[in-house]
Write an enzyme that holds these catalytic residues in place. Structure first.
Site, mmCIF file in Angstrom:
data_model
loop_
_atom_site.group_PDB
_atom_site.id
_atom_site.type_symbol
_atom_site.label_atom_id
_atom_site.label_comp_id
_atom_site.label_asym_id
_atom_site.label_seq_id
_atom_site.Cartn_x
_atom_site.Cartn_y
_atom_site.Cartn_z
ATOM 1 N N LEU A 15 46.966 38.418 44.465
ATOM 2 C CA LEU A 15 47.578 39.643 43.965
ATOM 3 C C LEU A 15 46.590 40.760 44.265
ATOM 4 O O LEU A 15 45.395 40.610 44.006
ATOM 5 C CB LEU A 15 47.808 39.581 42.453
ATOM 6 C CG LEU A 15 49.114 39.036 41.926
ATOM 7 C CD1 LEU A 15 49.098 39.007 40.403
ATOM 8 C CD2 LEU A 15 50.300 39.824 42.420
ATOM 9 N N ASP A 16 47.063 41.867 44.808
ATOM 10 C CA ASP A 16 46.197 43.006 45.079
ATOM 11 C C ASP A 16 45.517 43.458 43.799
ATOM 12 O O ASP A 16 46.040 43.257 42.693
ATOM 13 C CB ASP A 16 47.013 44.193 45.616
ATOM 14 C CG ASP A 16 47.668 43.897 46.942
ATOM 15 O OD1 ASP A 16 47.135 43.080 47.698
ATOM 16 O OD2 ASP A 16 48.719 44.492 47.208
ATOM 17 N N THR A 17 44.411 44.130 43.944
ATOM 18 C CA THR A 17 43.701 44.689 42.795
ATOM 19 C C THR A 17 44.605 45.612 41.994
ATOM 20 O O THR A 17 44.560 45.631 40.768
ATOM 21 C CB THR A 17 42.443 45.446 43.269
ATOM 22 O OG1 THR A 17 41.659 44.560 44.073
ATOM 23 C CG2 THR A 17 41.608 45.909 42.104
#
Length: 181
Positions: free
Chosen positions: A42-44
């Site tokens: 999951l992206d930041t």
């Protein structure tokens, strides 16, 4: 027996256990369990369900797109998508790296979620709405790129479900271990 951990990854957390020189928090601050690794990313900037396991075959079954495990996202977007925008998401969207597979896409009422830190920017002159999107592939930043391609940039992205595993009952930063089949 394989270990499987469901984590509600908070916004701003790196999806790895080491910081590699970054000052951002990592999974190590939330899951003090040795030997488990994220099954997917999951992206930041994204939040929500992240699965961690110590089983390489299970990790591949969850993360590798050829297994087509559905991943469901709750997405706050700028504007109000019309029928044409939803139809485009459902039919597949052309991105720079090719066409996406068709997605399940529907407008939903604003879900009851935890507040985010930092909060999503609010603009009086630009409405926002929520979508429920289910994908069966995993291109880099795919949901954000798809919504932008149909004219509705993503403001907030929460992964709610992967296959049969859902975020139900987990607050940001909380995790629980379940039996992996």
């Amino acid at each position: 027996m394989a270990r499987l951990i469901l984590l509600n990854k908070p916004h701003g957390v790196l999806c790895q256990f080491s910081a590699d020189g970054s000052d951002k928090p990592t999974l190590a601050q939330y899951v003090p369990v040795p030997g488990v690794y994220p099954a997917g990313r999951l992206d930041t900037d994204s939040e929500g369900l992240l699965l961690l396991t110590d089983d390489g075959r299970l990790q591949a079954r969850i993360a590798v797109p050829r297994f087509k495990l559905p991943k469901t996202y709750l997405v706050q977007v700028e504007g109000e998508p019309d029928a044409a925008a939803l139809a485009a998401l459902r039919g597949g969207v052309r991105l720079k790296d090719g066409m996406t597979r068709p997605a399940e896409a529907e407008l939903i009422p604003a879900p009851e979620l935890w507040s985010r830190d930092p909060p999503v920017r609010f603009r009086k002159t630009v409405p926002d709405s929520w979508l429920k999107l289910t994908l069966r592939e995993g291109k880099n930043r795919q949901v954000r790129r798809m919504t932008a391609a149909v004219g509705h940039p993503t403001l907030r992205l929460v992964r709610w479900q992967i296959g049969d595993w859902a975020l139900d009952g987990l607050a940001p930063g909380e995790w629980r271990e379940i039996t992996a089949n």
